[in-house]
Design an enzyme around this catalytic site. Structure first.
Site, PDB file in Angstrom:
ATOM      1  N   LYS A  40       0.838  -1.210   0.000  1.00 34.20           N
ATOM      2  CA  LYS A  40       0.000   0.000   0.000  1.00 34.20           C
ATOM      3  C   LYS A  40       0.870   1.256   0.000  1.00 34.20           C
ATOM      4  CE  LYS A  40      -0.401  -0.430   5.054  1.00 34.20           C
ATOM      5  NZ  LYS A  40      -1.264  -0.966   6.128  1.00 34.20           N
ATOM      6  N   ARG A 137     -10.983  -0.261  14.320  1.00 30.91           N
ATOM      7  CA  ARG A 137     -10.923   0.467  13.058  1.00 30.91           C
ATOM      8  C   ARG A 137     -12.029  -0.018  12.116  1.00 30.91           C
ATOM      9  NH1 ARG A 137      -5.105   0.857  10.131  1.00 30.91           N
ATOM     10  NH2 ARG A 137      -5.472  -1.342   9.718  1.00 30.91           N
ATOM     11  N   HIS A 167      -6.516  -7.667  13.024  1.00 26.72           N
ATOM     12  CA  HIS A 167      -5.320  -6.827  13.007  1.00 26.72           C
ATOM     13  C   HIS A 167      -5.030  -6.414  14.446  1.00 26.72           C
ATOM     14  CE1 HIS A 167      -2.353  -4.297  11.131  1.00 26.72           C
ATOM     15  NE2 HIS A 167      -2.905  -3.173  11.486  1.00 26.72           N
ATOM     16  N   ARG A 220       0.534 -10.913   6.570  1.00 24.42           N
ATOM     17  CA  ARG A 220       0.490  -9.655   5.816  1.00 24.42           C
ATOM     18  C   ARG A 220       1.761  -8.889   6.193  1.00 24.42           C
ATOM     19  NH1 ARG A 220      -4.419  -9.870   8.723  1.00 24.42           N
ATOM     20  NH2 ARG A 220      -3.685  -8.102   9.961  1.00 24.42           N
ATOM     21  N   TYR A 265      13.814  31.805   5.536  1.00 25.02           N
ATOM     22  CA  TYR A 265      12.605  32.511   5.985  1.00 25.02           C
ATOM     23  C   TYR A 265      12.622  32.744   7.496  1.00 25.02           C
ATOM     24  CZ  TYR A 265      10.615  31.439   1.415  1.00 25.02           C
ATOM     25  OH  TYR A 265      10.382  31.356   0.076  1.00 25.02           O
ATOM     26  N   CYS A 311      12.847  25.156   3.334  1.00 24.41           N
ATOM     27  CA  CYS A 311      11.894  25.785   2.411  1.00 24.41           C
ATOM     28  C   CYS A 311      11.121  24.700   1.658  1.00 24.41           C
ATOM     29  CB  CYS A 311      12.625  26.678   1.411  1.00 24.41           C
ATOM     30  SG  CYS A 311      13.776  27.855   2.151  1.00 24.41           S
ATOM     31  N   ASP A 313      11.347  23.885  -1.478  1.00 24.12           N
ATOM     32  CA  ASP A 313      12.136  23.177  -2.483  1.00 24.12           C
ATOM     33  C   ASP A 313      13.630  23.188  -2.216  1.00 24.12           C
ATOM     34  OD1 ASP A 313       9.632  23.381  -4.086  1.00 24.12           O
ATOM     35  OD2 ASP A 313      10.240  25.488  -4.114  1.00 24.12           O
TER      36      ASP A 313
HETATM   37  C1  LIG Z   1      -0.668  -1.888   6.884  1.00 21.82           C
HETATM   38  C2  LIG Z   1      -1.244  -3.176   7.358  1.00 21.82           C
HETATM   39  C3  LIG Z   1      -0.423  -4.297   7.518  1.00 21.82           C
HETATM   40  C4  LIG Z   1       1.077  -4.238   7.415  1.00 21.82           C
HETATM   41  O1  LIG Z   1       1.585  -3.669   8.595  1.00 21.82           O
HETATM   42  P1  LIG Z   1       3.164  -3.566   8.873  1.00 21.82           P
HETATM   43  O2  LIG Z   1       3.242  -3.002  10.238  1.00 21.82           O
HETATM   44  O3  LIG Z   1       3.701  -2.626   7.852  1.00 21.82           O
HETATM   45  O4  LIG Z   1       3.711  -4.930   8.732  1.00 21.82           O
HETATM   46  C5  LIG Z   1      -1.026  -5.502   7.834  1.00 21.82           C
HETATM   47  N1  LIG Z   1      -2.363  -5.580   8.008  1.00 21.82           N
HETATM   48  C6  LIG Z   1      -3.175  -4.510   7.899  1.00 21.82           C
HETATM   49  C7  LIG Z   1      -4.638  -4.674   8.117  1.00 21.82           C
HETATM   50  C8  LIG Z   1      -2.635  -3.264   7.579  1.00 21.82           C
HETATM   51  O5  LIG Z   1      -3.445  -2.206   7.484  1.00 21.82           O
END
Ligand SMILES: *Cc1c(COP(=O)(O)O)cnc(C)c1O
Length: 369
Positions: A40, A137, A167, A220, A265, A311, A313
């Site tokens: 992602k 979430r 998660h 994941r 600045y 700044c 850039d």
């Molecule tokens: C982003 C995400 C992950 C990966 O998490 P890491 O900490 O980068 O390994 C796994 N599961 C879900 C649901 C996530 O949103």
């Protein structure tokens, strides 16, 4: 954003590091456990398709993304592996997802009901049910809710029950009390499940690194693939992680600044003596945050302070003595035995390395090594 191809500022991505960070974790997994690489947010800033290609070679058998468009990017690039969208997608796109073989995360019965009305024969949408065991979430809240949804899912012709997951909110912390609460809620959910889908998964990087007993049959794997410790500095990873991202530039302007003259600045920095000040072509529009005033970069084996405000850039640094225009500068990475890690940058910005890595904007070209 226009890519700065004619400017010496670059993100260097070490593909061998990503390969190794994935292959090492893959080798630690119980036989039969699959690794889906999380790519992602443009592969946490490293480049979605390039990371996916490396991950595939290193043993990843699928991908996770946050939004449907990222999944479509992978499909358009020719990836045929399973892809799971981790966020909630509007069910009006259920047929699009089904037609491109992209799996949806679902956290309610209503979503399934709406999707069923949208999906056209012969398309079938593969669904992963998300369970909220304490992340707060997305996902089902109660086992009873899950039970009803699973019945509907199994009975539906247009839907296929492909996965179930949760998660963890604190898998990266030394204190495991909250983690264990989540595990017991997970078990309560699993107890009402009439049949297990193909993928049962609970592990992000942190869970897989430090709580591997929970892994299920797929992980994941996210941030650790990029060589970053998910806990920051709290826990030690079971193997060496190799950071894949460096940020380099060059001096584009060098001058002697007389004592008493100021920089940038707000004129917040004033030279105490005659100083050599150099300008770098990078700023907060590149994701190099304004808060980094006072931090440092590496020039020829010297840490050099960022003086005055960053700044949009450009930014200025103080050199120990004069160097020519074109001298290389390391903003993140290793140089002459000195290191600036994304963790160092994050610490200075009072945030986490995840935010720094995915915060570099598309103006900075990614160069693959
Ligand atoms: C982003 C995400 C992950 C990966 O998490 P890491 O900490 O980068 O390994 C796994 N599961 C879900 C649901 C996530 O949103």
């Amino acid at each position: 954003m226009t890519i700065g191809r004619h400017r010496p500022t670059q993100l260097i991505i070490d593909q061998a590091a990503i390969y190794q960070n994935i292959a090492t974790e893959k080798a630690r997994l119980k036989p039969g456990t699959e690794l889906f690489q999380v790519v992602k947010a443009n592969g946490y800033g490293h480049g979605i398709t390039q990371v996916a290609r490396t991950a595939e070679k290193a043993g990843a058998t699928g991908f996770c993304v946050a939004i449907l468009d990222e999944a479509l990017t992978l499909r358009d690039a020719g990836f045929t592996q399973p892809i799971l969208v981790l966020g909630i997608t509007d069910p009006k796109y259920a047929d699009l997802m089904a037609s491109r073989h992209i799996s949806a995360t679902v956290g309610s019965l209503e979503w399934l009901q709406t999707a069923t009305q949208v999906i056209k024969v012969p398309h079938q949408l593969t669904v992963h049910l998300g369970l909220d065991t304490g992340m707060g979430r997305i996902g089902f809240q109660h086992p009873a809710e899950l039970e009803t949804a699973v019945k509907y899912l199994i009975a539906s012709e247009q839907l296929e029950f492909e996965g179930i997951f949760t998660h963890f909110a604190t898998a990266d912390a030394a204190d495991t009390a909250y983690f264990e609460q989540q595990v017991s809620r997970w078990q309560a959910f699993m107890a009402v499940l009439p049949e297990k889908p193909k993928y049962v998964h609970v592990s992000n990087s942190a869970t897989s690194l430090w709580h591997e007993v929970c892994n299920g049959n797929m992980i994941r794997y996210g941030v650790a693939a990029y060589g970053l410790n998910p806990s920051g500095t709290e826990l030690t990873a079971p193997f060496d992680l190799h950071p894949a991202m460096s940020l380099t530039s060059e001096l584009v302007f060098v001058k002697q600044l007389p004592a008493g003259r100021s920089v940038s600045y707000g004129a917040t920095y004033t030279a105490k003596a005659d100083e050599c000040i150099a300008t770098l072509p990078i700023g907060y529009a590149d994701g190099y945050e304004r808060r980094l005033q006072g931090f440092h970069v590496i020039v020829d084996g010297h840490f050099c302070e960022i003086v005055g405000r960053v700044c949009m850039d450009q930014l200025m640094i103080r050199l120990p003595h004069e160097y020519p225009v074109g001298t290389p500068v390391t903003l993140v990475g290793e140089d002459h035995g000195l290191t600036i890690s994304l963790q160092d940058v994050a610490d200075y910005c009072q945030t986490i390395h995840y935010e720094i890595a995915c915060g570099f904007t598309s103006r900075v070209p990614r160069v693959y090594r």
